[in-house]
Design a protein around this motif. Structure first.
Motif, PDB file in Angstrom:
ATOM      1  N   TRP A 142     -13.851 108.673 -14.429  1.00  0.00           N
ATOM      2  CA  TRP A 142     -14.737 107.781 -15.180  1.00  0.00           C
ATOM      3  C   TRP A 142     -15.117 108.394 -16.524  1.00  0.00           C
ATOM      4  O   TRP A 142     -15.151 107.712 -17.557  1.00  0.00           O
ATOM      5  N   ALA A 143     -15.408 109.690 -16.524  1.00  0.00           N
ATOM      6  CA  ALA A 143     -15.810 110.355 -17.770  1.00  0.00           C
ATOM      7  C   ALA A 143     -14.700 110.307 -18.813  1.00  0.00           C
ATOM      8  O   ALA A 143     -14.965 110.166 -20.020  1.00  0.00           O
TER       9      ALA A 143
ATOM     10  N   ALA B 190     -15.719 111.129 -10.606  1.00  0.00           N
ATOM     11  CA  ALA B 190     -16.618 111.203 -11.764  1.00  0.00           C
ATOM     12  C   ALA B 190     -15.870 111.620 -13.025  1.00  0.00           C
ATOM     13  O   ALA B 190     -16.120 111.089 -14.121  1.00  0.00           O
ATOM     14  N   VAL B 191     -14.942 112.560 -12.902  1.00  0.00           N
ATOM     15  CA  VAL B 191     -14.196 113.014 -14.076  1.00  0.00           C
ATOM     16  C   VAL B 191     -13.280 111.906 -14.595  1.00  0.00           C
ATOM     17  O   VAL B 191     -13.114 111.744 -15.809  1.00  0.00           O
TER      18      VAL B 191
ATOM     19  N   ALA C   2     -15.192 108.629 -22.386  1.00  0.00           N
ATOM     20  CA  ALA C   2     -15.035 109.417 -23.609  1.00  0.00           C
ATOM     21  C   ALA C   2     -14.280 108.637 -24.677  1.00  0.00           C
ATOM     22  O   ALA C   2     -14.490 108.847 -25.878  1.00  0.00           O
TER      23      ALA C   2
END
Length: 571
Positions: free
Chosen positions: A285-286, A282-283, A290
């Motif tokens: 992808w984040a 998830a990070v 961003a």
């Protein structure tokens, strides 16, 4: 009767000496409280001093060094993120580390031509030297966020070692970290190596803490692990390692005794490992979202095509297309016939033992001794043994993975070793041996002397057994010693000592010599007889010299050196 009445009545405490004992006990208590009070402020003071000297060393290096080979690419990519919000440059590395650099770039507010058609290397030079920006100012601001992050990782080292082996071990671990020449050198640059290693270390610490509160710490550990992968793809091997350690932490937290409870705990442990993996994904992808919430990927250069198992592995990765494209670029780089240099030997390809050998050269001798003793203590001392997998397994796996790579360019590919072994080395204080504290203090002092003596030339550091920083270029090359960082210092040296002389230059780096006032010609493009005056050669180019350049060096006389990375010859 009268005689008895006239005898003085003595205090029982005075009669048997117990009053003196109470006074001595009271004095001892006051002394102990005083020592405790001093100990309360002694540790914070040591922490401030250690991190303070590290900050001074890194800021000094950041202010004095010209751009290294990789930095202009990262700074230009960060600027493109800031201004254009697009995934265009440097796909071989995910965005997070460059987003960190972007925080400093935003303060510098450079001029930027988004329509420039060049490659990622060209856009970096264009931004620094052709767009009306001040390279010194822009590079300093780009480096400051990495410096701040490096200092924060020092607090993680402190906390991790303190929880494993006590307060004194925490301070010792911080000393090993804050005095490490490799960590200082790369922590002062706008690059990705220290952030990646620091995020992996932080994730391992959080997984260790999950032994007490897995529901709180495992999601955090997964998020920080995702930050490591979102900074450099080389952190990918840490995912299965920390997933396995997450299962161990859940098992410890529940301590099942019955068979049914063990099955349930195993299921919970597997779920905890899954949480770590999902949070990491998830990070990643984040980080891409961003930059561009629509995840548009328009690479400035063609992405290589890979085949076979590599292609299948890339397609299975649960990451954005830009990440998978970066993996293809990395695989293509692994197939390139890079040149390496180790102990005077120039070779094509890679040597499996290159990184251990380079670490042996570039690590202070006292630090090597504490690493070995601390690792042994982690395995041998019963109360430390539970921490051994958390401290030793991640760097061992990551080092093994890095040793299989084809790019023998420097210890920056193994920076997780000094971070994790700073924690491990401090564990020697848990050994119940009378002289352990004295010997530890002596070795840390030896490390401090060795580190401070190399100030401010941390990049070319090597320990005393290999001749110190002035001799590193005889054994290693590239980012171990000469990464283009001393072009500004060269300009100052030529201006002070050799003004008006003819300069012939072979420079390995991303800087533009003319910008700094170094007006020179390439000696490889003219007949050897025409090369008269000063021959200035980057030490990495000296190490790899063949043909005409080797002949020019052989027939010249070395007269000076700059920053332990550039040699000046007289012809």
């Amino acid at each position: 009767m009268m005689a008895r009445e006239q005898q003085p009545v003595l205090d029982p405490g005075v009669r048997d000496g117990s009053g003196d004992r109470r006074e001595r006990a009271s004095a001892s208590a006051r002394l102990y409280e005083g020592l405790r009070h001093r100990r309360r402020w002694l540790v914070p003071l040591l922490v401030v001093l250690l991190l303070g000297q590290m900050a001074v060393a890194m800021v000094t290096a950041a202010a004095q060094q010209t751009p290294t080979i990789d930095e202009p690419v990262y700074v230009a990519t960060a600027t493109d993120y800031l201004r254009e919000h697009r995934l265009r440059y440097n796909p071989e590395h995910p965005p997070l580390g460059k987003l960190v650099i972007m925080a400093g770039v935003a303060v510098a507010d450079p001029r930027y031509d988004a329509s420039y058609p060049g490659s990622q290397g060209q856009i970096g030079q264009h931004l620094l030297y052709e767009s009306g920006n001040a390279p010194w100012r822009l590079m300093l601001w780009a480096r400051l966020p990495v410096i701040a992050l490096t200092l924060l990782f020092g607090l993680v080292v402190l906390a991790f070692a303190r929880e494993v082996a006590g307060r004194a071990a925490g301070v010792t671990a911080l000393a090993l970290y804050a005095l490490s020449p490799d960590v200082i050198a790369h922590g002062s640059l706008a690059t990705l190596d220290v952030p990646t290693a620091g995020f992996v270390l932080t994730s391992a610490w959080l997984v260790w803490r999950a032994r007490l509160r897995p529901r709180l710490y495992l999601p955090l550990a997964g998020a920080v692990l995702g930050a490591a992968v979102a900074t450099k793809m080389s952190a990918l091997p840490a995912i299965p390692v920390l997933m396995a350690l997450a299962l161990v932490s859940v098992w410890h937290a529940r301590r099942p005794r019955e068979r049914a409870g063990r099955r349930r705990t195993l299921a919970l442990g597997l779920a905890g490992a899954g949480v770590v993996a999902l949070a990491a994904v998830a990070v990643v992808w984040a980080a891409y979202l961003a930059v561009d919430p629509r995840l548009r990927f328009t690479p400035a250069e063609a992405v290589p095509v890979v085949h076979g198992l590599r292609a299948r592995a890339v397609e299975l990765l649960p990451f954005p297309e830009a990440f998978r494209a970066g993996m293809r670029v990395q695989f293509a780089m692994e197939d390139y016939p890079w040149q390496g240099y180790l102990f005077g030997r120039l070779y094509t390809g890679s040597l499996w033992y290159y990184l251990p050998a380079a670490l042996l050269v570039k690590t202070p001798l006292g630090m090597l001794a504490l690493w070995a003793a601390g690792a042994a203590a982690l395995v041998a001392v019963r109360r430390l043994r539970p921490a051994a997998p958390y401290v030793l397994l991640p760097p061992a796996v990551l080092l093994a993975a890095a040793m299989t790579g084809s790019r023998d360019f420097g210890t920056r590919y193994a920076l997780f070793v000094p971070l994790f072994l700073a924690v491990g080395g401090a564990c020697v204080l848990a050994v119940r041996w009378r002289w352990a504290p004295v010997l530890t203090v002596a070795l840390v002092a030896f490390v401090a002397v060795s580190s401070l003596r190399t100030y401010p030339y941390y990049l070319p550091y090597s320990n005393e057994a290999f001749g110190g920083p002035a001799k590193t270029h005889l054994r290693l090359h590239d980012s171990n010693v000469d990464w283009g960082q001393d072009l500004g210092r060269l300009a100052d040296r030529l201006e002070r000592r050799y003004r008006g002389e003819r300069i012939w230059l072979v420079y390995k780096g991303s800087g533009v010599p003319a910008y700094y006032g170094v007006h020179a010609s390439d000696p490889r493009k003219v007949p050897a007889a025409a090369v008269r005056g000063l021959l200035v050669v980057s030490d990495s180019s000296v190490a790899k010299a063949r043909g005409r350049l080797a002949e020019l060096i052989k027939t010249s006389r070395p007269i000076d050196e700059v920053g332990h990375s550039i040699t000046i010859y007289r012809r």
